[in-house]
Design an enzyme around this catalytic site. Sequence first.
Site, PDB file in Angstrom:
ATOM      1  N   ARG A  80      28.845  35.478   0.129  1.00  0.00           N
ATOM      2  CA  ARG A  80      27.936  35.526  -1.008  1.00  0.00           C
ATOM      3  C   ARG A  80      26.896  36.614  -0.762  1.00  0.00           C
ATOM      4  O   ARG A  80      26.183  36.584   0.238  1.00  0.00           O
ATOM      5  CB  ARG A  80      27.241  34.182  -1.210  1.00  0.00           C
ATOM      6  CG  ARG A  80      26.267  34.218  -2.380  1.00  0.00           C
ATOM      7  CD  ARG A  80      25.327  33.032  -2.451  1.00  0.00           C
ATOM      8  NE  ARG A  80      24.280  33.344  -3.424  1.00  0.00           N
ATOM      9  CZ  ARG A  80      23.041  32.887  -3.384  1.00  0.00           C
ATOM     10  NH1 ARG A  80      22.648  32.071  -2.410  1.00  0.00           N
ATOM     11  NH2 ARG A  80      22.162  33.239  -4.293  1.00  0.00           N
ATOM     12  N   HIS A 126      18.842  38.508  -7.449  1.00  0.00           N
ATOM     13  CA  HIS A 126      18.182  37.790  -6.360  1.00  0.00           C
ATOM     14  C   HIS A 126      16.793  38.407  -6.150  1.00  0.00           C
ATOM     15  O   HIS A 126      16.501  38.988  -5.100  1.00  0.00           O
ATOM     16  CB  HIS A 126      19.028  37.858  -5.086  1.00  0.00           C
ATOM     17  CG  HIS A 126      18.701  36.795  -4.078  1.00  0.00           C
ATOM     18  ND1 HIS A 126      19.649  35.963  -3.528  1.00  0.00           N
ATOM     19  CD2 HIS A 126      17.530  36.408  -3.527  1.00  0.00           C
ATOM     20  CE1 HIS A 126      19.081  35.135  -2.670  1.00  0.00           C
ATOM     21  NE2 HIS A 126      17.777  35.390  -2.649  1.00  0.00           N
ATOM     22  N   GLU A 173      17.638  30.993  -7.976  1.00  0.00           N
ATOM     23  CA  GLU A 173      16.414  30.210  -7.917  1.00  0.00           C
ATOM     24  C   GLU A 173      15.333  30.582  -8.945  1.00  0.00           C
ATOM     25  O   GLU A 173      14.307  31.175  -8.609  1.00  0.00           O
ATOM     26  CB  GLU A 173      15.827  30.289  -6.507  1.00  0.00           C
ATOM     27  CG  GLU A 173      16.784  29.814  -5.437  1.00  0.00           C
ATOM     28  CD  GLU A 173      16.204  29.819  -4.040  1.00  0.00           C
ATOM     29  OE1 GLU A 173      16.812  29.188  -3.153  1.00  0.00           O
ATOM     30  OE2 GLU A 173      15.131  30.422  -3.829  1.00  0.00           O
ATOM     31  N   ASN A 312      20.907  25.391  -3.934  1.00  0.00           N
ATOM     32  CA  ASN A 312      20.215  25.887  -2.747  1.00  0.00           C
ATOM     33  C   ASN A 312      19.253  24.806  -2.283  1.00  0.00           C
ATOM     34  O   ASN A 312      18.368  24.404  -3.046  1.00  0.00           O
ATOM     35  CB  ASN A 312      19.408  27.150  -3.055  1.00  0.00           C
ATOM     36  CG  ASN A 312      20.279  28.371  -3.264  1.00  0.00           C
ATOM     37  OD1 ASN A 312      21.502  28.294  -3.249  1.00  0.00           O
ATOM     38  ND2 ASN A 312      19.646  29.512  -3.456  1.00  0.00           N
ATOM     39  N   TYR A 314      17.183  22.958   1.394  1.00  0.00           N
ATOM     40  CA  TYR A 314      16.853  23.129   2.803  1.00  0.00           C
ATOM     41  C   TYR A 314      16.298  21.876   3.472  1.00  0.00           C
ATOM     42  O   TYR A 314      16.492  21.678   4.663  1.00  0.00           O
ATOM     43  CB  TYR A 314      15.840  24.271   2.964  1.00  0.00           C
ATOM     44  CG  TYR A 314      16.429  25.638   2.716  1.00  0.00           C
ATOM     45  CD1 TYR A 314      16.861  26.421   3.772  1.00  0.00           C
ATOM     46  CD2 TYR A 314      16.577  26.142   1.423  1.00  0.00           C
ATOM     47  CE1 TYR A 314      17.422  27.669   3.565  1.00  0.00           C
ATOM     48  CE2 TYR A 314      17.135  27.382   1.202  1.00  0.00           C
ATOM     49  CZ  TYR A 314      17.554  28.156   2.271  1.00  0.00           C
ATOM     50  OH  TYR A 314      18.124  29.388   2.056  1.00  0.00           O
ATOM     51  N   GLU A 378      23.137  27.948  -0.669  1.00  0.00           N
ATOM     52  CA  GLU A 378      22.227  28.224   0.450  1.00  0.00           C
ATOM     53  C   GLU A 378      21.861  26.910   1.120  1.00  0.00           C
ATOM     54  O   GLU A 378      21.622  25.903   0.453  1.00  0.00           O
ATOM     55  CB  GLU A 378      20.919  28.900   0.011  1.00  0.00           C
ATOM     56  CG  GLU A 378      21.014  30.371  -0.276  1.00  0.00           C
ATOM     57  CD  GLU A 378      19.657  30.977  -0.611  1.00  0.00           C
ATOM     58  OE1 GLU A 378      18.622  30.495  -0.103  1.00  0.00           O
ATOM     59  OE2 GLU A 378      19.632  31.944  -1.397  1.00  0.00           O
TER      60      GLU A 378
END
Length: 513
Positions: A80, A126, A173, A312, A314, A378
């Site tokens: 990606r 991005h 995002e 995405n 985390y 991500e």
Amino acid sequence: MTTTAAAKLSKDFIWGFATASFQIEGSTNVDGRGKSIWDDFSKQPGKTQDGRDGDVATDSYRLWKEDIALLAQYGVKSYRFSISWSRIIPLGGRNDPVNPKGIEFYSNVIDALLEKGIIPFITLYHWDLPQGLHDRYGGWLNKDEIVKDYVRYARVCFESFGDRVKHWLTMNEPWCISILGYGRGVFAPGRSSDRGRSPEGDSSTEPWIAGHSVILSHAYAVKLYREHFKAAQGGEIGITLNGDWAMPYDNSPENVEAAQHALDVAIGTSSDPIYLGHYPPYLKQMLGGRLPDFTQDELAVVKGSSDFYGMNTYTTNLCRAGGDDEFQGFVEYTFIRPDGTQLGTQAHCAWLQDYPEGFRALLNYLWKRYKLPIYVTENGFAVKDENMKPIEEALQDHDRVNYFRGTTGALQAAVNEDGVDVRAYFPWSFVDNFEWADGYITRFGVTYVDYETQKRYPKESAKFLVKWFGENIESDSKSTSYQPPAELPQKIADYPSNIPTQGGARIVQGLKA
């Protein structure tokens, strides 16, 4: 007592690593590229932690062949990466000229990936808006202009690369684009009501205007692809949204409600319009007349404008009611449990701790709420103070290995035990890189980059992921035994010293072909 091995992921499961153009390419004034909003922003004093910019980054515009060779040696199924809008259309606009050198560069990258059997998974945007569009009309703050210019940029990409690219992400995002760029002012273009940070901007309105424009630009680009390219090219297209799991601090009704409010603002701001056709009721209640409206014609284009859910994520936040931050839904985030213990291992970033149970919970939440296949685009961990460690020590990134051990296990459980349709997993990031406002201090890569030499060193986390996916995805062949690549060097002295050079940079390709 015997334990049963977890069922493997489907042979069609896609895994690989992720990057973004401004974070790795460098060569910002080479071959006709125009400026992005990050070029000058990152050079302003105080905008990055170490005062460094993206002019060189990991030099991947020049070292892309070596990087693809390393990806191939890792054995990834996909890569990606993002396209730089201002490398394709230097001034950005729908009537501005296209840069043939930009088209040639990405075309060569795509061809080289395919030659190695690696699927290109492309992000169109991005965060690197052409500076020309910001200067011309305010960029994402001008819906009428930016939607048209973005759709034209998307058309150029579909026309140039769509015969070979079958996986498209329109935006990376939207929450970060809008809140961090136009609310908090910590990302380009750095607009905020805080006059100590920015001479202009309105944090009460501009983030929601910008986010609205991003959603519409995405939706109209998807409409274009579906109507004019999908039948011939046979690809899929969607958007990727950030958002971390929100867990109530305790079982009190107000904190249970607070966790949902956190999800509504962090995720639902973009996902609910795209998948459900409306903004979250709590967001409407919170913002009132500050939240832009969709026309009925716009809503017809927005709703259903993603073939999948790009995720995405985390970390996990424990949520308490009563916070004063509108961008968090007036919810207080903490990693400290009621008993005083930490939720997980602390990363270098203050906002990130390791908690794989939250990863599994978020997969379930998104699957049940939106009922579309999930592509994890991500997911990663920055080891605390890794940048200050000697390279030999930094390569032994045990906290990152533990993070990925947890998330891969949670992913496998979500698929096999919970029935969640997860089709891809892209750890962030392939290489250490320019980490936006953190500069080069924060390292997320599974490959260590020595920024003085641009030499690459695979970390233990790279070895773990290569082995894990080799052992946990069904084989295309009759043989189900995993055959690992040649061993990675175990210490610095084992790395070959006669590395081919390109432009003075020595590249370690980690796994021998």
